[in-house]
Design a protein around this motif. Structure first.
Motif, PDB file in Angstrom:
ATOM      1  N   ARG A  82      -4.461  54.887 -30.878  1.00 21.90           N
ATOM      2  CA  ARG A  82      -3.198  54.202 -30.584  1.00 21.90           C
ATOM      3  C   ARG A  82      -2.791  53.280 -31.727  1.00 21.90           C
ATOM      4  NH1 ARG A  82      -1.933  53.285 -24.384  1.00 21.90           N
ATOM      5  NH2 ARG A  82      -0.014  52.652 -25.402  1.00 21.90           N
ATOM      6  N   VAL A  83      -3.749  52.781 -32.501  1.00 17.15           N
ATOM      7  CA  VAL A  83      -3.421  51.779 -33.535  1.00 17.15           C
ATOM      8  C   VAL A  83      -2.407  52.329 -34.540  1.00 17.15           C
ATOM      9  CG1 VAL A  83      -4.344  50.313 -35.365  1.00 17.15           C
ATOM     10  CG2 VAL A  83      -5.591  50.539 -33.210  1.00 17.15           C
ATOM     11  N   PRO A  84      -2.681  53.463 -35.199  1.00 19.80           N
ATOM     12  CA  PRO A  84      -1.694  53.940 -36.183  1.00 19.80           C
ATOM     13  C   PRO A  84      -0.396  54.420 -35.540  1.00 19.80           C
ATOM     14  CG  PRO A  84      -3.507  55.501 -35.989  1.00 19.80           C
ATOM     15  CD  PRO A  84      -3.883  54.304 -35.186  1.00 19.80           C
ATOM     16  N   ILE A  85      -0.462  54.866 -34.298  1.00 21.32           N
ATOM     17  CA  ILE A  85       0.719  55.470 -33.687  1.00 21.32           C
ATOM     18  C   ILE A  85       1.623  54.410 -33.034  1.00 21.32           C
ATOM     19  CG2 ILE A  85       1.459  57.063 -31.850  1.00 21.32           C
ATOM     20  CD1 ILE A  85      -0.890  58.847 -32.756  1.00 21.32           C
ATOM     21  N   ASP A  86       1.020  53.460 -32.332  1.00 18.63           N
ATOM     22  CA  ASP A  86       1.820  52.408 -31.676  1.00 18.63           C
ATOM     23  C   ASP A  86       2.279  51.337 -32.655  1.00 18.63           C
ATOM     24  OD1 ASP A  86       1.692  53.413 -29.196  1.00 18.63           O
ATOM     25  OD2 ASP A  86       0.196  52.021 -28.394  1.00 18.63           O
ATOM     26  N   ASP A  87       1.468  51.117 -33.699  1.00 24.54           N
ATOM     27  CA  ASP A  87       1.619  49.894 -34.475  1.00 24.54           C
ATOM     28  C   ASP A  87       2.095  50.129 -35.918  1.00 24.54           C
ATOM     29  OD1 ASP A  87       1.317  47.100 -34.399  1.00 24.54           O
ATOM     30  OD2 ASP A  87      -0.541  47.210 -35.545  1.00 24.54           O
ATOM     31  N   TYR A  88       2.419  51.398 -36.258  1.00 21.48           N
ATOM     32  CA  TYR A  88       2.644  51.709 -37.689  1.00 21.48           C
ATOM     33  C   TYR A  88       3.789  50.913 -38.307  1.00 21.48           C
ATOM     34  CZ  TYR A  88       6.740  54.485 -36.533  1.00 21.48           C
ATOM     35  OH  TYR A  88       7.979  54.879 -36.104  1.00 21.48           O
ATOM     36  N   GLU A  89       4.769  50.497 -37.468  1.00 24.33           N
ATOM     37  CA  GLU A  89       5.913  49.767 -38.033  1.00 24.33           C
ATOM     38  C   GLU A  89       5.504  48.410 -38.607  1.00 24.33           C
ATOM     39  OE1 GLU A  89       8.238  50.239 -34.557  1.00 24.33           O
ATOM     40  OE2 GLU A  89       9.746  51.459 -35.580  1.00 24.33           O
ATOM     41  N   ASN A  90       4.367  47.897 -38.144  1.00 28.36           N
ATOM     42  CA  ASN A  90       3.905  46.598 -38.648  1.00 28.36           C
ATOM     43  C   ASN A  90       3.062  46.713 -39.916  1.00 28.36           C
ATOM     44  OD1 ASN A  90       5.085  45.165 -36.537  1.00 28.36           O
ATOM     45  ND2 ASN A  90       3.391  45.704 -35.176  1.00 28.36           N
ATOM     46  N   TRP A  91       2.874  47.943 -40.395  1.00 27.01           N
ATOM     47  CA  TRP A  91       2.051  48.143 -41.590  1.00 27.01           C
ATOM     48  C   TRP A  91       2.958  48.325 -42.797  1.00 27.01           C
ATOM     49  CZ3 TRP A  91      -3.534  49.342 -41.651  1.00 27.01           C
ATOM     50  CH2 TRP A  91      -4.140  49.016 -40.438  1.00 27.01           C
ATOM     51  N   ARG A  92       2.624  47.633 -43.879  1.00 26.05           N
ATOM     52  CA  ARG A  92       3.464  47.779 -45.078  1.00 26.05           C
ATOM     53  C   ARG A  92       3.087  49.006 -45.892  1.00 26.05           C
ATOM     54  NH1 ARG A  92       3.713  42.256 -47.849  1.00 26.05           N
ATOM     55  NH2 ARG A  92       3.935  40.997 -45.995  1.00 26.05           N
ATOM     56  N   ARG A  93       1.990  49.633 -45.530  1.00 22.83           N
ATOM     57  CA  ARG A  93       1.560  50.862 -46.202  1.00 22.83           C
ATOM     58  C   ARG A  93       1.528  51.982 -45.160  1.00 22.83           C
ATOM     59  NH1 ARG A  93       2.246  48.508 -50.363  1.00 22.83           N
ATOM     60  NH2 ARG A  93       0.710  47.507 -51.684  1.00 22.83           N
ATOM     61  N   PRO A  94       1.632  53.242 -45.585  1.00 23.52           N
ATOM     62  CA  PRO A  94       1.505  54.340 -44.621  1.00 23.52           C
ATOM     63  C   PRO A  94       0.134  54.280 -43.945  1.00 23.52           C
ATOM     64  CG  PRO A  94       2.082  55.165 -46.815  1.00 23.52           C
ATOM     65  CD  PRO A  94       1.864  53.702 -46.950  1.00 23.52           C
ATOM     66  N   VAL A  95       0.095  54.612 -42.682  1.00 29.53           N
ATOM     67  CA  VAL A  95      -1.168  54.536 -41.943  1.00 29.53           C
ATOM     68  C   VAL A  95      -1.316  55.833 -41.148  1.00 29.53           C
ATOM     69  CG1 VAL A  95      -0.026  53.117 -40.161  1.00 29.53           C
ATOM     70  CG2 VAL A  95      -2.496  53.172 -40.283  1.00 29.53           C
ATOM     71  N   LEU A  96      -2.434  56.523 -41.383  1.00 34.03           N
ATOM     72  CA  LEU A  96      -2.612  57.876 -40.859  1.00 34.03           C
ATOM     73  C   LEU A  96      -3.818  57.984 -39.940  1.00 34.03           C
ATOM     74  CD1 LEU A  96      -2.180  59.896 -44.205  1.00 34.03           C
ATOM     75  CD2 LEU A  96      -0.405  59.257 -42.569  1.00 34.03           C
ATOM     76  N   THR A  97      -3.848  59.084 -39.162  1.00 33.75           N
ATOM     77  CA  THR A  97      -5.030  59.437 -38.361  1.00 33.75           C
ATOM     78  C   THR A  97      -5.829  60.485 -39.155  1.00 33.75           C
ATOM     79  OG1 THR A  97      -3.946  61.296 -37.277  1.00 33.75           O
ATOM     80  CG2 THR A  97      -3.672  59.129 -36.235  1.00 33.75           C
ATOM     81  N   PRO A  98      -7.070  60.790 -38.754  1.00 29.67           N
ATOM     82  CA  PRO A  98      -7.835  61.811 -39.490  1.00 29.67           C
ATOM     83  C   PRO A  98      -7.156  63.186 -39.541  1.00 29.67           C
ATOM     84  CG  PRO A  98      -9.327  60.473 -38.179  1.00 29.67           C
ATOM     85  CD  PRO A  98      -7.934  60.059 -37.788  1.00 29.67           C
ATOM     86  N   PRO A  99      -6.613  63.722 -38.423  1.00 27.91           N
ATOM     87  CA  PRO A  99      -5.952  65.040 -38.562  1.00 27.91           C
ATOM     88  C   PRO A  99      -4.752  64.978 -39.505  1.00 27.91           C
ATOM     89  CG  PRO A  99      -6.334  64.544 -36.239  1.00 27.91           C
ATOM     90  CD  PRO A  99      -6.659  63.295 -37.007  1.00 27.91           C
ATOM     91  N   GLU A 100      -4.097  63.819 -39.586  1.00 27.56           N
ATOM     92  CA  GLU A 100      -2.947  63.693 -40.496  1.00 27.56           C
ATOM     93  C   GLU A 100      -3.398  63.714 -41.961  1.00 27.56           C
ATOM     94  OE1 GLU A 100      -0.263  61.182 -37.264  1.00 27.56           O
ATOM     95  OE2 GLU A 100      -1.175  60.120 -38.942  1.00 27.56           O
TER      96      GLU A 100
END
Ligand code: SF4
Length: 326
Positions: free
Chosen positions: A290-308
């Motif tokens: 849920r962290v990268p998917i729910d919260d990605y807008e708060n990250w200044r860098r791209p944030v991915l999951t392992p399958p991504e």
């Protein structure tokens, strides 16, 4: 399956011979945690409340309980998850009072569009009503399949935001009962089957296909943003039920094999502000999906999951939702 009362908790603590306990609670049950602490102290058990926000059974405060000299941990709001815990732990799930059957009755027409043979899943909050829901649907002509799930869940038919094993059965479509979008979108992506979410509070029914497509589009945008990244921070969690060290190391290895710089980072509470100052172009979260998917807008860098990351490196074509399977 019933609510565990304060009296029952006290009885278990007495059986354990516990004299001091730590109570851990999600945001929504702080009042209950305080009332329970008062009740236990009136009955001779010293109680400490953990002020750390808790999001799931994947994050038990057993280490903190031990550090504080507690004989037991009371984990409010979530169902049992099989983990190696350092003190005896009482999981006290919170069941919602809302009746799920009226919302099913209201949406029978939509539910029929799933087909006759349907999978039925829900979250822990409504799991105590799953059998009633199943009987209601069977009375209305459906073949209802309730998947067992894996060892990460407590009951057949239960899904988590990181685990949709119970939905993976031989059905034409999946009926999810519950509020919120994250779980049913995950179900739709993990099963690739038509998924209808019926919300027992509002009575609404929403098809997840469009929601899932929207999420995939957002995730492809994150992958595209990371295309030129050379330096990756791969984050693993120190929360017991989110710790995926082997998977995190696999991701580091993959990135390095493809000529990227990758560094493993361990964190408890994963948030972007805590990472400011490191020199990375992109991050990979190998913890709660849920962290990268729910919260990605708060990250200044791209944030991915392992399958991504696998898509980014050209190792996979189809989008796959990140899951923690038991
Ligand atoms: Fe929920 Fe995330 Fe924990 Fe899974 S890992 S139980 S989705 S908080």
């Amino acid at each position: 399956m019933h609510e565990v009362s304060s009296g029952e908790i006290l009885k278990i603590l007495r059986e354990l011979g516990a004299e001091r306990v730590l109570i851990q609670t999600p945001e929504g049950l702080k009042g209950e945690a305080q009332a329970l602490a008062d009740f236990l102290e009136e009955n001779g058990v010293e109680a400490i409340i953990s002020g750390d926000i808790n999001y799931g059974a994947c994050d038990p405060a057993d280490r903190e309980a031990k550090l504080l000299g507690c004989d037991a941990l009371i984990h409010l709001g979530h169902s049992y998850m099989r983990l190696h815990l350092e003190v005896p732990t009482i999981f006290v799930p919170a069941f919602a009072a809302v009746d799920v059957v009226p919302s099913l009755e209201r949406n029978l027409g939509e539910i029929r569009r799933l087909g006759r043979r349907i999978a039925l899943v829900t979250t822990a909050q409504h799991i105590h009503q799953l059998d009633r829901a199943r009987k209601f649907l069977e009375k209305n002509g459906f073949d209802v399949l309730v998947g067992h799930g894996d060892s990460r869940v407590s009951w057949p038919g239960q899904v988590l935001g990181c685990n949709f094993a119970a939905a993976k059965v031989d059905a034409e479509g999946v009926l999810f009962i519950g509020a919120g979008y994250f779980h049913p979108i995950g179900v739709a992506l993990a099963t690739r089957k038509p998924t209808l979410a019926v919300n027992p509070y509002s009575g609404d029914a929403i098809w997840m296909d469009n929601e899932a497509e929207r999420l995939i589009r957002r995730r492809w945008a994150q992958i595209a943003k990371a295309m030129d990244a050379e330096r990756f921070g791969v984050i693993t969690s120190t929360k017991k039920g989110q710790l995926r060290l082997a998977e995190a190391k696999r991701v580091v290895r993959l990135l390095r094999e493809h000529g990227k710089y990758a560094r493993l980072i361990a964190m408890n509470h994963i948030s972007y502000p805590a990472l400011e100052g490191f020199d990375f172009d992109a991050y990979v979260i190998v913890a709660c999906p849920r962290v990268p998917i729910d919260d990605y807008e708060n990250w200044r860098r791209p944030v991915l999951t392992p399958p991504e990351v696998e898509i980014l490196l050209g190792l996979r074509e189809d989008y796959e939702f990140d899951e923690i399977l038991g």
